[in-house]
Design a protein around this motif. Structure first.
Motif, PDB file in Angstrom:
ATOM      1  N   PHE A 242       0.831  -1.201   0.000  1.00  0.00           N
ATOM      2  CA  PHE A 242       0.000   0.000   0.000  1.00  0.00           C
ATOM      3  C   PHE A 242       0.868   1.254   0.000  1.00  0.00           C
ATOM      4  O   PHE A 242       2.016   1.240   0.446  1.00  0.00           O
ATOM      5  CB  PHE A 242      -0.982   0.022   1.177  1.00  0.00           C
ATOM      6  CG  PHE A 242      -0.356  -0.034   2.540  1.00  0.00           C
ATOM      7  CD1 PHE A 242       0.092   1.104   3.183  1.00  0.00           C
ATOM      8  CD2 PHE A 242      -0.248  -1.244   3.218  1.00  0.00           C
ATOM      9  CE1 PHE A 242       0.648   1.065   4.459  1.00  0.00           C
ATOM     10  CE2 PHE A 242       0.298  -1.311   4.501  1.00  0.00           C
ATOM     11  CZ  PHE A 242       0.745  -0.153   5.120  1.00  0.00           C
ATOM     12  N   ALA A 243       0.284   2.345  -0.500  1.00  0.00           N
ATOM     13  CA  ALA A 243       0.951   3.653  -0.551  1.00  0.00           C
ATOM     14  C   ALA A 243      -0.126   4.724  -0.727  1.00  0.00           C
ATOM     15  O   ALA A 243      -1.103   4.496  -1.439  1.00  0.00           O
ATOM     16  CB  ALA A 243       1.938   3.707  -1.714  1.00  0.00           C
ATOM     17  N   THR A 244      -0.025   5.860  -0.077  1.00  0.00           N
ATOM     18  CA  THR A 244       1.056   6.246   0.809  1.00  0.00           C
ATOM     19  C   THR A 244       0.522   6.308   2.221  1.00  0.00           C
ATOM     20  O   THR A 244      -0.658   6.543   2.455  1.00  0.00           O
ATOM     21  CB  THR A 244       1.630   7.605   0.392  1.00  0.00           C
ATOM     22  OG1 THR A 244       2.245   7.487  -0.874  1.00  0.00           O
ATOM     23  CG2 THR A 244       2.656   8.103   1.391  1.00  0.00           C
ATOM     24  N   SER A 245       1.431   6.150   3.205  1.00  0.00           N
ATOM     25  CA  SER A 245       1.046   6.048   4.594  1.00  0.00           C
ATOM     26  C   SER A 245       1.507   7.296   5.351  1.00  0.00           C
ATOM     27  O   SER A 245       2.699   7.536   5.474  1.00  0.00           O
ATOM     28  CB  SER A 245       1.706   4.795   5.195  1.00  0.00           C
ATOM     29  OG  SER A 245       1.253   4.541   6.491  1.00  0.00           O
ATOM     30  N   HIS A 246       0.576   8.092   5.834  1.00  0.00           N
ATOM     31  CA  HIS A 246       0.928   9.302   6.584  1.00  0.00           C
ATOM     32  C   HIS A 246       1.235   8.934   8.034  1.00  0.00           C
ATOM     33  O   HIS A 246       0.420   8.287   8.704  1.00  0.00           O
ATOM     34  CB  HIS A 246      -0.209  10.315   6.537  1.00  0.00           C
ATOM     35  CG  HIS A 246       0.191  11.704   6.907  1.00  0.00           C
ATOM     36  ND1 HIS A 246       0.704  12.027   8.152  1.00  0.00           N
ATOM     37  CD2 HIS A 246       0.179  12.872   6.205  1.00  0.00           C
ATOM     38  CE1 HIS A 246       0.973  13.329   8.202  1.00  0.00           C
ATOM     39  NE2 HIS A 246       0.667  13.855   7.031  1.00  0.00           N
TER      40      HIS A 246
END
Length: 451
Positions: A242-246
């Motif tokens: 998965f992308a993007t991870s804050h």
């Protein structure tokens, strides 16, 4: 609606920027092919050229203007049904600039935005039938692009958007203004699409969103990204990313899944942007250096072998030598397999564009160069840990370095090159999972032999 005008015409999509743009480009290709158009690899062979653009950095604008302007000097292919090559600009620059693009690039035919991919065929058709330029830029999406046909780059891999838009408004970032506010798909729709991909033989699914961690807040009142991970893992997909991870929204429950879910790959892109708390506050990132370090510690506790990547901005307005040293020390401490380093690019319309800065460019460049040296050294050190080990790779095709070599990705998203086994072809190997013994580890890739 059918558009017979596209029968046996050719098109080429040029994509810049993030994974969401790559996904949108696959949808555009799917639409045009459904109307009879044929994809080609080069502009020279194309009757229609569609640019899917990014406006995160100033260099992207310059690149677009140069490439569109150069089309005037490329003759139309022999046998084209058109009198001139059609040129369309979409993506974030199309959304931001709209009709202004036609003034700067008078031979442009179509401009469309991030919210209306489905309009492209009708806009191209109008440009063919009526002549002149066609512009349509909407303020918000009425549907998800996932409802459109698609032509995926690889049959064994799929982008799967779970949200569109962004609510974070980092002070340097133009994305919320061109992609709109965050909007989540229903969990049921996401899982159904993932299951279709798995049933069709897709080996790897990448969940997409500007901030996947906040998925579902708009639909369910609180984030439910962990439910997405659990449900997509249950479809039987072999590899999940998965992308993007804050960082501000990365929960303990999501972190725990790196130690529990069979399909979730041990790799995470976790943009930090700066190691200075003072700069992070000016960036409106809503976390501190200390909180970020705690997240990394938790990740490595549940998944000791996890490979981290990140984004860094050097030269944010007002960055001092002390601020930069905080960034440098954080990168050195954490150790990333990959770091995407950028010199700050002023984007009109963002709060950071109003912050005065008198730091000389040569000072910023020197800091940038120093950071790049560190990034390369640490990446090399980390890759050495995989020398003389056996890894499983998903074969993506032949290597760009040598057509006699295959190229694939490890679970940690490292690139691996290996000789194509005798008696095998790259066509039959692409999309398969192979075991490779790693004989040599370089900064940006591993090399070995198929077991």
């Amino acid at each position: 609606m059918m558009y017979q005008v596209f029968d046996n015409t050719t098109f080429c999509v040029k994509t810049f920027g993030c994974q969401m743009n790559k996904h949108d480009s696959e949808r555009i290709a799917g639409m045009l092919e459904s109307f009879g158009a044929l994809p080609v690899d080069t502009i020279e062979d194309a009757d229609m050229v569609i640019f899917m653009t990014c406006c995160v950095r100033e260099a992207a604008d310059t690149r677009l203007y140069g490439q569109v302007a150069s089309l005037k000097n490329i003759p139309l292919r022999s046998g084209s049904p058109f009198k001139k090559r059609l040129v369309a600009v979409g993506g974030c620059i199309g959304q931001r600039d709209g009709e202004k693009l036609t003034q700067a690039l008078p031979h442009l035919d179509v401009v469309f935005g991030t919210h209306n991919l489905a309009s492209l065929p009708s806009l191209l058709n109008s440009a063919i039938e009526k002549g002149g330029y066609q512009v349509e830029v909407l303020d918000a999406s009425t549907s998800f692009p996932t409802e459109l046909p698609t032509d995926r780059e690889h049959p064994w891999a799929a982008w799967l958007p779970i949200t569109i838009g962004c609510n974070n408004f980092c002070s340097y970032c133009i994305v919320p203004y061109v992609r709109g506010r965050e909007k989540s798909r229903t969990l049921e729709d996401i899982v159904a699409e993932a299951q279709r991909y798995v049933d069709a033989g897709v080996k790897e699914i990448t969940l997409l969103g500007q901030n996947v961690n906040s998925y579902g807040r708009d639909l369910y009142g609180s984030p439910r990204f962990v439910d997405v991970l659990d449900a997509v893992d249950a479809t039987g997909v072999e590899r999940l990313r998965f992308a993007t991870s804050h960082p501000k929204d990365l929960t303990d429950e999501v972190i725990e899944r790196f130690g529990k879910l069979r399909s979730l790959m041990p790799a995470l892109h976790l943009p930090v942007q700066s190691g200075s708390n003072r700069i992070l506050e000016k960036m409106n990132r809503k976390y501190t250096r200390e909180h970020y370090r705690e997240l990394v510690a938790k990740l490595r506790n549940v998944c000791p072998d996890i490979a981290l990547s990140t984004d860094i901005i050097v030269g944010f307005p007002g960055e001092t030598e002390s601020d930069f040293e905080d960034t440098y020390s954080l990168i050195d401490e954490i150790g990333y397999h990959q770091v995407f380093t950028f010199i700050y690019s002023k984007r009109e319309g963002t709060p950071a564009a109003l912050i005065p800065d008198t730091t000389p460019h040569d000072v910023i460049q020197a800091r940038f160069d120093r950071l790049v040296d560190l990034v390369q050294a640490r990446a090399y050190e980390l890759n050495q840990l995989d020398a003389n080990t056996d890894v499983e790779i998903l074969v993506e095709g032949s290597s760009k370095r040598d057509s006699k070599l295959l190229s694939g990705k490890t679970p940690k998203n490292q690139t691996v090159h290996a000789p194509i086994p005798t008696g095998s072809t790259i066509e039959e190997l692409s999309g398969t999972l192979l075991r490779v013994h790693i004989e040599e580890a370089k900064t940006w890739y591993l090399s070995g032999c198929v077991l």
